[in-house]
Design a protein around this motif. Structure first.
Motif, PDB file in Angstrom:
ATOM      1  N   SER A   1       0.814  -1.219   0.000  1.00 36.01           N
ATOM      2  CA  SER A   1       0.000   0.000   0.000  1.00 36.01           C
ATOM      3  C   SER A   1       0.848   1.270   0.000  1.00 36.01           C
ATOM      4  O   SER A   1       0.555   2.226  -0.727  1.00 36.01           O
ATOM      5  N   ALA A   2       1.900   1.293   0.801  1.00 35.89           N
ATOM      6  CA  ALA A   2       2.715   2.500   0.936  1.00 35.89           C
ATOM      7  C   ALA A   2       3.646   2.733  -0.247  1.00 35.89           C
ATOM      8  O   ALA A   2       4.230   3.815  -0.374  1.00 35.89           O
ATOM      9  N   ASP A   3       3.779   1.749  -1.134  1.00 34.77           N
ATOM     10  CA  ASP A   3       4.755   1.841  -2.228  1.00 34.77           C
ATOM     11  C   ASP A   3       4.144   2.119  -3.599  1.00 34.77           C
ATOM     12  O   ASP A   3       4.868   2.334  -4.569  1.00 34.77           O
ATOM     13  N   ARG A   4       2.834   2.088  -3.705  1.00 33.97           N
ATOM     14  CA  ARG A   4       2.199   2.084  -5.024  1.00 33.97           C
ATOM     15  C   ARG A   4       2.495   3.325  -5.859  1.00 33.97           C
ATOM     16  O   ARG A   4       2.863   3.216  -7.039  1.00 33.97           O
ATOM     17  N   GLU A   5       2.342   4.509  -5.284  1.00 37.72           N
ATOM     18  CA  GLU A   5       2.598   5.723  -6.056  1.00 37.72           C
ATOM     19  C   GLU A   5       4.047   5.799  -6.515  1.00 37.72           C
ATOM     20  O   GLU A   5       4.346   6.182  -7.655  1.00 37.72           O
ATOM     21  N   THR A   6       4.957   5.422  -5.628  1.00 37.49           N
ATOM     22  CA  THR A   6       6.381   5.452  -5.972  1.00 37.49           C
ATOM     23  C   THR A   6       6.696   4.491  -7.111  1.00 37.49           C
ATOM     24  O   THR A   6       7.465   4.816  -8.025  1.00 37.49           O
ATOM     25  N   MET A   7       6.111   3.292  -7.073  1.00 39.11           N
ATOM     26  CA  MET A   7       6.350   2.299  -8.122  1.00 39.11           C
ATOM     27  C   MET A   7       5.889   2.800  -9.487  1.00 39.11           C
ATOM     28  O   MET A   7       6.551   2.586 -10.506  1.00 39.11           O
ATOM     29  N   LEU A   8       4.756   3.492  -9.506  1.00 44.46           N
ATOM     30  CA  LEU A   8       4.248   4.033 -10.771  1.00 44.46           C
ATOM     31  C   LEU A   8       5.111   5.180 -11.272  1.00 44.46           C
ATOM     32  O   LEU A   8       5.435   5.265 -12.456  1.00 44.46           O
ATOM     33  N   LYS A   9       5.496   6.055 -10.370  1.00 48.00           N
ATOM     34  CA  LYS A   9       6.321   7.197 -10.755  1.00 48.00           C
ATOM     35  C   LYS A   9       7.668   6.757 -11.318  1.00 48.00           C
ATOM     36  O   LYS A   9       8.178   7.330 -12.288  1.00 48.00           O
TER      37      LYS A   9
END
Length: 275
Positions: free
Chosen positions: A85-93
């Motif tokens: 959950s805490a990593d999703r935005e970073t993974m997409l970016k």
């Protein structure tokens, strides 16, 4: 003369550079097939997204596989990646994945960071408690409970900001860790989406040990996350519409969440976010 040679050489190098760039294409240009597509899912959510010795299972996995197929990728061309959950935005970016289908609720805050296709499922925040516990019947009762959720999840934020500000909220890295705490009586309740909780409650080793509270505390609109500005959004939306219209969506719901007695909401319309 020397000047002409240098200029000619430079022109050749420039032409080669332009050609290479054109051949390479945009790294975000998916949707016409290729060698591989990287998809983020949860690894520890039975019924939604789970890594098992036999492979990957769950509703999100089935949705993502269907979408990938419509984008031109076969199952053996999918590279699954764990998306906590805490990593999703970073993974997409960073471009670690092409899209994420991981019980990813669409929120205004997240929409500032990434784009969402969908929604493709309407869930509700609820609680999972031990089967013999009758102490939690409303959101207010959570103020006296030791409550567990996952770091970075909307469920944890909802409890803190709106539902039960006095609850003893403990944030664990995964839902599996919360479930262990619930089983060992280190916590009183696990809170997240009812679809996820139903998956846990339906596991054979936990049958009869836990139950859903049935509180329907919030609406959770599951979307497929893509990098901001990605042209994948429109392509995925089209695939989701086809999944609903050809009956594959309902089959995936029945297959993965039906055994827990989960009563799903009708398939949401693309772009329709229920607050």
């Amino acid at each position: 003369m020397k000047l002409r040679k240098v200029t000619a050489a430079s022109a050749v190098l420039l032409a080669l550079s332009v050609t290479a760039t054109a051949c390479g294409g945009d790294s975000d240009d998916k949707g016409s097939g290729g060698k591989k597509i990287a998809i983020g899912i949860k690894y520890d959510q039975p019924g939604i997204g789970q890594k098992t010795p036999q492979g990957y299972t769950g509703f999100d996995v089935d949705v993502a596989t269907y979408v990938a197929g419509k984008l031109g990728y076969k199952e053996d061309q999918i590279e699954w990646k764990e998306s906590k959950s805490a990593d999703r935005e970073t993974m997409l970016k960073r471009g670690d994945v092409d899209f994420i289908a991981a019980s990813y609720s669409i929120t205004p805050e997240r929409q500032k960071l990434v784009d969402f296709a969908g929604p493709y499922l309407l869930a509700h925040q609820d609680v999972l408690v031990r089967a013999d516990d009758a102490s939690i019947k409303s959101a207010a009762d959570l103020n006296k409970a030791r409550l567990c959720s996952v770091t970075g999840s909307t469920s944890a934020q909802n409890v803190k900001d709106k539902l039960a500000p006095k609850a003893q909220l403990q944030k664990y890295p995964t839902y599996s860790a919360c479930l262990t705490g619930l089983q060992n009586k280190a916590i009183d309740a696990l809170t997240t989406d009812d679809s996820i909780l139903a998956g846990y409650a339906a596991q054979s080793q936990f049958k009869g040990k836990f139950k859903l509270g049935g509180l329907k505390l919030t609406n959770e609109n599951y979307g497929i996350g893509v990098k901001k500005g990605s042209d994948l959004k429109a392509k995925i939306n089209k695939a989701l519409e086809e999944m609903v219209s050809d009956g594959s969506w309902q089959k995936a719901v029945d297959k993965n969440l039906g055994p827990a007695g989960y009563k799903n909401e009708p398939a949401p319309k693309i772009g329709e976010i229920k607050s």
